[in-house]
Design an enzyme around this catalytic site. Sequence first.
Site, PDB file in Angstrom:
ATOM      1  N   ALA A 273       0.836  -1.202   0.000  1.00  0.00           N
ATOM      2  CA  ALA A 273       0.000   0.000   0.000  1.00  0.00           C
ATOM      3  C   ALA A 273       0.870   1.252   0.000  1.00  0.00           C
ATOM      4  O   ALA A 273       0.564   2.235  -0.690  1.00  0.00           O
ATOM      5  CB  ALA A 273      -0.920  -0.006   1.215  1.00  0.00           C
TER       6      ALA A 273
ATOM      7  N   HIS B 281       9.266  -7.936  -3.844  1.00  0.00           N
ATOM      8  CA  HIS B 281       7.964  -8.569  -4.038  1.00  0.00           C
ATOM      9  C   HIS B 281       7.418  -8.053  -5.363  1.00  0.00           C
ATOM     10  O   HIS B 281       7.538  -6.867  -5.670  1.00  0.00           O
ATOM     11  CB  HIS B 281       7.038  -8.209  -2.875  1.00  0.00           C
ATOM     12  CG  HIS B 281       5.693  -8.867  -2.907  1.00  0.00           C
ATOM     13  ND1 HIS B 281       5.460 -10.065  -3.547  1.00  0.00           N
ATOM     14  CD2 HIS B 281       4.493  -8.489  -2.378  1.00  0.00           C
ATOM     15  CE1 HIS B 281       4.183 -10.405  -3.387  1.00  0.00           C
ATOM     16  NE2 HIS B 281       3.582  -9.454  -2.697  1.00  0.00           N
TER      17      HIS B 281
END
Length: 344
Positions: free
Chosen positions: A97, A120
């Site tokens: 986020a 990631h």
Amino acid sequence: MNFGGVMETVVTSKEFSLEKAHEVLKDEVIAVIGYGIQGPGQACNLRDNGFNVIVGQRPGKTFDKAVADGWVPGKTLFSIEEAAEKGTILCMLLSDAGQIQVWPTIKQYLTKGKTLYYSHGFAINWSDRTGVVPPEDIDVIMVAPKGSGTSLRTMFCEGRGLNCSYAVYQDASGHAEEKTIAFGIGIGAGYMFKTTFEREATSDLTGERGSLMGAIQGLLLAQYEVLRENGHSPSEAFNETVEELTQSLGPLFGEKGMDWMYANCSTTAQRGALDWAPRFHDAIKPVMQQLYESVKTGVEAQISIDKNSQPDYREKLNEELKAMRESEMWQTGVTVRKLRPENN
């Protein structure tokens, strides 16, 4: 290297030395953006291995943690914007986020010849949902530790390495893969296996929701509840469900495999395990297939984006974790852990 009959590309420090990594990255300024989960382990390992590292972090408790870890404001510790401007390799180690939130700020500092690094594949793989589309004239690479940043740091300090996957999404320089492997050696990877951003992102989300976290909590709770509902005490139910798994059996199959763990258990345990494993497999596989499809199609990514962007997300998360922590099973775990021999 052969993995169960399948050949994979694997790299270790035997083939790619720390000295070679230094040579590859000698002119780079590594800017670690975010000092939360992965940031501390990777930044400190790189620093201890002799690389030129700076940290970018917003003011607050995490900034203070960076100071406590030896990062010096104005010299090796900066605002996110300053670090992004100074760095030649920008390491996006904020939460998923957080990466979405700061992308418009970070993007302006990704000038030609720089490198964008991830641990990631979330933001890049689901770029249609995250809005993270990197410029075409930079390298985009990834080294993804198969464990937490805390484990990465702890194992490094113990002289061991945490296994990592690595991938190149965009090779503008023609040297992106060499740079990626050098970075993995720098953070203290054990062995590195090659993947893609898409495969890493889907396998990671599947694993977290499956056997690593979601499924294991569901399985343990189901067995604990059945034992309690049939008159077993909390201590007995917890020991037979969790404690024996984590303290006795887990280390056995972690060391030499599930068959070795089976061979070191009673014949009664072996027989029952062999008989029931296929039943659990057949019951669970359809759920795992549903999970994988939800991950691959981006549904799980969108759920994470929507939930994490809510202003009260942290409060709601803490409430859910508090409910788990205060459940009978895990409160029993608190007592059982206190009774372990090393705590007495």
